[in-house]
Design a protein around this motif. Sequence first.
Motif, PDB file in Angstrom:
ATOM      1  N   ASP A 253     -15.918 -31.736 -68.262  1.00 54.72           N
ATOM      2  CA  ASP A 253     -15.235 -32.675 -68.858  1.00 54.72           C
ATOM      3  C   ASP A 253     -15.410 -33.826 -69.774  1.00 54.72           C
ATOM      4  O   ASP A 253     -15.086 -34.029 -70.914  1.00 54.72           O
ATOM      5  CB  ASP A 253     -13.867 -33.051 -68.077  1.00 54.72           C
ATOM      6  N   ALA A 257     -15.620 -34.580 -73.655  1.00 54.34           N
ATOM      7  CA  ALA A 257     -14.770 -35.920 -74.306  1.00 54.34           C
ATOM      8  C   ALA A 257     -15.700 -36.570 -75.275  1.00 54.34           C
ATOM      9  O   ALA A 257     -15.465 -36.910 -76.208  1.00 54.34           O
ATOM     10  CB  ALA A 257     -14.516 -36.867 -72.920  1.00 54.34           C
ATOM     11  N   LEU A 260     -15.961 -34.356 -78.454  1.00 53.45           N
ATOM     12  CA  LEU A 260     -14.793 -34.261 -79.250  1.00 53.45           C
ATOM     13  C   LEU A 260     -14.654 -35.988 -79.893  1.00 53.45           C
ATOM     14  O   LEU A 260     -14.428 -36.244 -80.921  1.00 53.45           O
ATOM     15  CB  LEU A 260     -13.640 -34.307 -78.413  1.00 53.45           C
ATOM     16  N   ALA A 292      -9.521 -27.787 -79.635  1.00 46.71           N
ATOM     17  CA  ALA A 292      -9.677 -28.671 -78.798  1.00 46.71           C
ATOM     18  C   ALA A 292      -9.341 -30.064 -79.157  1.00 46.71           C
ATOM     19  O   ALA A 292      -8.967 -30.953 -78.486  1.00 46.71           O
ATOM     20  CB  ALA A 292     -11.414 -28.846 -78.462  1.00 46.71           C
ATOM     21  N   ASN A 295      -5.425 -30.053 -78.928  1.00 50.12           N
ATOM     22  CA  ASN A 295      -4.918 -30.060 -77.483  1.00 50.12           C
ATOM     23  C   ASN A 295      -5.315 -31.448 -76.809  1.00 50.12           C
ATOM     24  O   ASN A 295      -4.701 -32.151 -75.705  1.00 50.12           O
ATOM     25  CB  ASN A 295      -5.773 -29.156 -76.526  1.00 50.12           C
ATOM     26  N   THR A 296      -6.404 -32.103 -77.256  1.00 49.91           N
ATOM     27  CA  THR A 296      -6.965 -33.457 -76.560  1.00 49.91           C
ATOM     28  C   THR A 296      -6.214 -34.635 -77.064  1.00 49.91           C
ATOM     29  O   THR A 296      -5.899 -35.781 -76.695  1.00 49.91           O
ATOM     30  CB  THR A 296      -8.513 -33.483 -76.558  1.00 49.91           C
TER      31      THR A 296
END
Length: 318
Positions: A253, A257, A260, A292, A295-296
Amino acid sequence: MVCASLILFPGFPMLAYALAREALETVNRLSGEPLLVFDTRIPGHARTEASNGAVMAPDRTDWDGAEEVDLALVICGDILPKRIPNGFQSFLSQVEAAGGRLGGVAGGTTILGKIGHLHGRRAVLHRPADSDDAFPAVDAVDRPFLMDDKRLTVAGGLAVADALCAWIAEVTSPALADEVARSLSSGRILATAPAETEPGDKPGDPVIAEMEARMRAHLATPLSLSEIADEMGLSRKALRGRCVRALGVTPSDHYLAIRLRHGADLLRHTAMPVSEIARESGFETLAGFSRAIRNTLGVSPSAMRKMARAARLVRSYT
């Protein structure tokens, strides 16, 4: 030559004004010739304050030249004027009589409705929360903007850029309008990535700091967690435990992050194509990267780029 006039009421949204002005300036910049001329007018012909506190002065201190105006765009925020000046109303009537288009942004649509310029028309109609105005003669539509007959009504925000591009397509050419839209979205920033910055302090655990360094060194071609753990002389289970204790998330995860954040920085600060940004952030497909990001971060890549562009525009006019 096409002429536009941006009319600002006190408390006008700076984002709307900045986007409208930038769209008009971009037409001339891209075409290499002055296809458009525009000015800023303010009822009362004095300086006025925007919603963000910035103070703007009018380019003109009169209501002359209405017959030359192809678009009179009224920009107002949620605080509507208690009195709508007669000179302003006369100016709009003269623009309309000469065949020009009347437009409103946010509270500007309400002003057009109050003085009868939307009577019997379909329009985007902004109603401030504390307003009890009713417009039974207006067919209100729920959409970002509407260019209908000789009106252009806009809800506000980023829709201003799309609305101006639709008008530009009508008065110049669709091809030029598309170029303006692309320019506004990308910001024309050179494709060089900014220095990586991270919020907060560096991880206190040196193992986690090393893990992050390896992750950052392989953003476009992500390593597997087994490869990272092996290079550090740890088992995957041990690395996971250290990461969860230090950061509260799993290594996978945290890696996602970081990638992203890298992609979001490129979207905000460069003009790189989104497909290239997806590859630079370690995604095999554009669809996977877009999903992604959405969603994030809650927005699409294109929306993030537009919001960053809008923020730069607001700063440039303050």
